[in-house]
Design an enzyme around this catalytic site. Sequence first.
Site, PDB file in Angstrom:
ATOM      1  N   ASP A 140      -9.160  58.178  39.361  1.00  0.00           N
ATOM      2  CA  ASP A 140      -8.054  57.155  38.513  1.00  0.00           C
ATOM      3  C   ASP A 140      -6.648  57.908  38.485  1.00  0.00           C
ATOM      4  OD1 ASP A 140     -10.517  55.797  38.523  1.00  0.00           O
ATOM      5  OD2 ASP A 140     -10.291  55.831  36.185  1.00  0.00           O
ATOM      6  N   GLY A 195      -9.593  52.292  39.520  1.00  0.00           N
ATOM      7  CA  GLY A 195      -8.525  53.086  39.023  1.00  0.00           C
ATOM      8  C   GLY A 195      -8.395  52.566  37.546  1.00  0.00           C
ATOM      9  N   GLU A 248      -8.028  47.157  40.407  1.00  0.00           N
ATOM     10  CA  GLU A 248      -9.055  46.489  39.654  1.00  0.00           C
ATOM     11  C   GLU A 248      -8.831  45.948  38.302  1.00  0.00           C
ATOM     12  OE1 GLU A 248     -12.582  48.883  38.997  1.00  0.00           O
ATOM     13  OE2 GLU A 248     -11.510  50.262  38.158  1.00  0.00           O
TER      14      GLU A 248
HETATM   15  O1  F6P Z   1     -13.071  56.086  36.139  1.00  0.00           O
HETATM   16  C1  F6P Z   1     -13.721  56.027  37.294  1.00  0.00           C
HETATM   17  C2  F6P Z   1     -14.158  54.894  37.867  1.00  0.00           C
HETATM   18  O2  F6P Z   1     -14.421  55.000  39.138  1.00  0.00           O
HETATM   19  C3  F6P Z   1     -13.024  53.446  37.634  1.00  0.00           C
HETATM   20  O3  F6P Z   1     -11.913  53.756  38.601  1.00  0.00           O
HETATM   21  C4  F6P Z   1     -14.051  52.466  37.621  1.00  0.00           C
HETATM   22  O4  F6P Z   1     -13.546  51.443  36.896  1.00  0.00           O
HETATM   23  C5  F6P Z   1     -15.288  53.067  36.757  1.00  0.00           C
HETATM   24  O5  F6P Z   1     -15.121  54.337  36.909  1.00  0.00           O
HETATM   25  C6  F6P Z   1     -16.457  52.576  37.361  1.00  0.00           C
HETATM   26  O6  F6P Z   1     -17.396  53.068  36.589  1.00  0.00           O
HETATM   27  P1  F6P Z   1     -18.996  52.842  36.830  1.00  0.00           P
HETATM   28  O7  F6P Z   1     -19.429  54.270  37.732  1.00  0.00           O
HETATM   29  O8  F6P Z   1     -19.778  53.244  35.688  1.00  0.00           O
HETATM   30  O9  F6P Z   1     -19.407  51.727  37.602  1.00  0.00           O
END
Ligand code: F6P
Length: 408
Positions: A140, A195, A248
């Site tokens: 991010d 992000g 997102e």
């Molecule tokens: O913080 C990193 C990230 O990839 C974000 O960009 C995203 O919203 C989130 O983690 C997704 O998390 P998870 O792996 O728990 O689905």
Amino acid sequence: MQTKEKIFKGKTLAILSGGGDTPAINSSIENVRRRALLLGFKVYGIRKGWKGLLGDGDVVDLTNVPYNGAYGGTALRSSRTNPFPTKKNPEDRVPQVMKNLERYKIDTLVTIGGDDTNGAAKRIYEREGIPVIGFPKTIDNDLRTHTMHSYNGEEIEAVLCPGFPSGALCISNMTRHLRSTNESHERIMVLEVMGRDAGWLTGSATFGGAEMALVPEFEMTAERKERFFEEVKKRYAEKKNLIIAVSEGVRWWNDETKELGMVYASSETDEYGHKRFGGVSGVVASEISKRLGVEARAQISGYYPRAGACSDYDRRFTSALADKAMDLILRGEYGKMPVLDHIVAQNGLEEYNMSSIDMGSIGNQPLQAAYYDEQTFTFTDAYVDFLSHVLGAPYWPDFGCTFAKVRP
Ligand code: F6P
């Protein structure tokens, strides 16, 4: 005598990685491990972030096994465990962490993480005074690193965290890849990019040829949405195909409920209180189709930027940061995090360009206003300059030919 004191013989350094993975975590572990071994430490890996320091602990010995840092992700595994009391789990589990640090005789802890994992490390450091070094990571790129970017005589406070260069390379390549199909069908492609609440990664789509972008730092209010559709209409009329990168976490005005909102894939929250985003590209694409009568498609890049091998930039970056981490350990400067001082190209990633910040100043850093033009919904030349240090020159291929129309 002095040399002898600096050999950490009989001491143990442990590494953990928490939060969302990135392609650069194994590389960070490999680089920290290798240097710690040279200093005489025994090296342990704590599995699954803070979770590996709860209960009986889940700790492995990395001292005498080869470690592959080129392969992405984290071989130590990860979790979003928060040892502090949370809504989801009101128990204070820091005493369990402290007990395990003692049981496993861990003298130095290196926490590889973003603001959640390192934020917890900072709080434990402040409360219990543990000898901890934070190590940055996030695709991010929203973890404040106080990294300066010199651009046109201006000094802009940027951010550069390991993982972002690899993720940005993926998004840039994916966008470039989408261009041919998008051109063939004269469509508008809305590419959703991870992000969370920051648009840093979304900007990397610009490098692969996304003409426009929406970022969480600028809410898409009713008024801004109108301007956005006007801009899309104008650009589509000129070019007959467009790629629009959408973060997102963008807040999008809902014409029916008359509210601004984000689009979630699930209402569940993790231990740091985050919900999972997903789906805003579908909403934006369908409104574009309806409003402008143009074929639009949504494409979610999802976990692609988090997956696969570590980029060359990140390999070298994690190596230089590990040098700095060891420097901090040798000086006994705990409670700090090594960071990049000034944005540089790959060949400038050397320890003398690294500095450190107090973990007390760890926090989030959204995209700087200098990097995004909310009037045109595009990333600025300053952002392109920032990222070209990391990715090289942007490249926007197209069919490259026009045909004369034949008249019967
Ligand atoms: O913080 C990193 C990230 O990839 C974000 O960009 C995203 O919203 C989130 O983690 C997704 O998390 P998870 O792996 O728990 O689905």
